[in-house]
Write an enzyme that holds these catalytic residues in place. Structure first.
Site, short mmCIF file in Angstrom:
data_model
loop_
_atom_site.label_atom_id
_atom_site.label_comp_id
_atom_site.label_asym_id
_atom_site.label_seq_id
_atom_site.Cartn_x
_atom_site.Cartn_y
_atom_site.Cartn_z
N PHE A 84 3.77 5.64 -13.49
CA PHE A 84 2.31 5.67 -13.40
C PHE A 84 1.93 6.52 -12.20
O PHE A 84 2.79 7.05 -11.49
CB PHE A 84 1.74 4.24 -13.27
N ASP A 132 0.88 -1.16 0.00
CA ASP A 132 0.00 0.00 0.00
C ASP A 132 0.91 1.21 0.00
O ASP A 132 1.88 1.27 0.77
CB ASP A 132 -0.96 0.03 1.19
#
Length: 198
Positions: A153, A70
């Site tokens: 990204f 995460d």
């Protein structure tokens, strides 16, 4: 070749892990490869809680070792936003462009010396009947006023890396792997790799 499951549907993250783990003899598989329909709800309030939630849920469901990540962007001028909400910062479906637009809008007028930020990553390594372990890393930088570069990204096009003199999206994958938050967390993981993962 050893296989490792990365608990993500995000192909950008998968490429990052591949660049980092392939030299160690691992074939990287994602949920797209092994459990396409599986999506673990991230109900935690910290990167660590969310990484553990994902790793343990997938390890339990598939009965194999799993690495979950995460990660997100923390901007000092926005009191740490977008933080754990990085992927869906603009609301609704995940959209890198919409998220970047929202950051640029909120940062409009913030002077250059107050645009500090960092990417933060927590990796959780879980396996059935094993204690979950976590490893964290970060990468300091600044928020640009416009997009730069075609690689990477997420927020990479607006994240300036002072040590490299380029935006994250201007770095080649192997250059990014060497300095990124995920790269730093993975270095810690490799140094203290749980025995059962080797």
């Amino acid at each position: 070749m050893k296989k490792v499951i990365i608990a993500t549907q995000n192909l950008g993250k998968a490429r990052d892990f591949e660049a980092l783990l392939r030299p160690f003899g691992y074939e990287v598989l994602t949920l797209k490869d092994v459990a396409q329909d599986m999506d673990v709800e991230e109900t935690g309030t910290t990167f660590e809680e969310n990484a553990i939630l994902k790793a343990e849920a997938v390890a339990e469901a598939l009965q194999i070792p799993v690495i979950a990540d995460d990660s997100g962007l923390e901007i000092d001028a926005l009191n740490g936003e977008p933080g754990v909400y990085s992927a869906r910062y603009a609301g609704g479906e995940k959209s890198d462009n919409a998220n970047i637009d929202k950051v640029l809008e909120k940062m409009a007028g913030v002077p250059e010396n107050e645009r500090t930020a960092r990417f933060r990553c927590v990796l959780a390594v879980a396996a059935p009947n094993r204690k979950t372990e976590t490893f964290s890393g970060s990468c300091e930088g600044e928020i640009l006023t416009e997009r730069r570069g075609e690689n990477g990204f997420g927020y990479d096009p607006i994240f300036w890396v002072p040590s490299e003199g380029r935006a994250m999206a201007e770095l080649k994958p192997e250059e990014k792997a060497a300095i990124s938050h995920r790269g730093n967390a993975l270095q810690k993981l490799k140094l203290a790799m749980p025995e059962w993962l080797l």
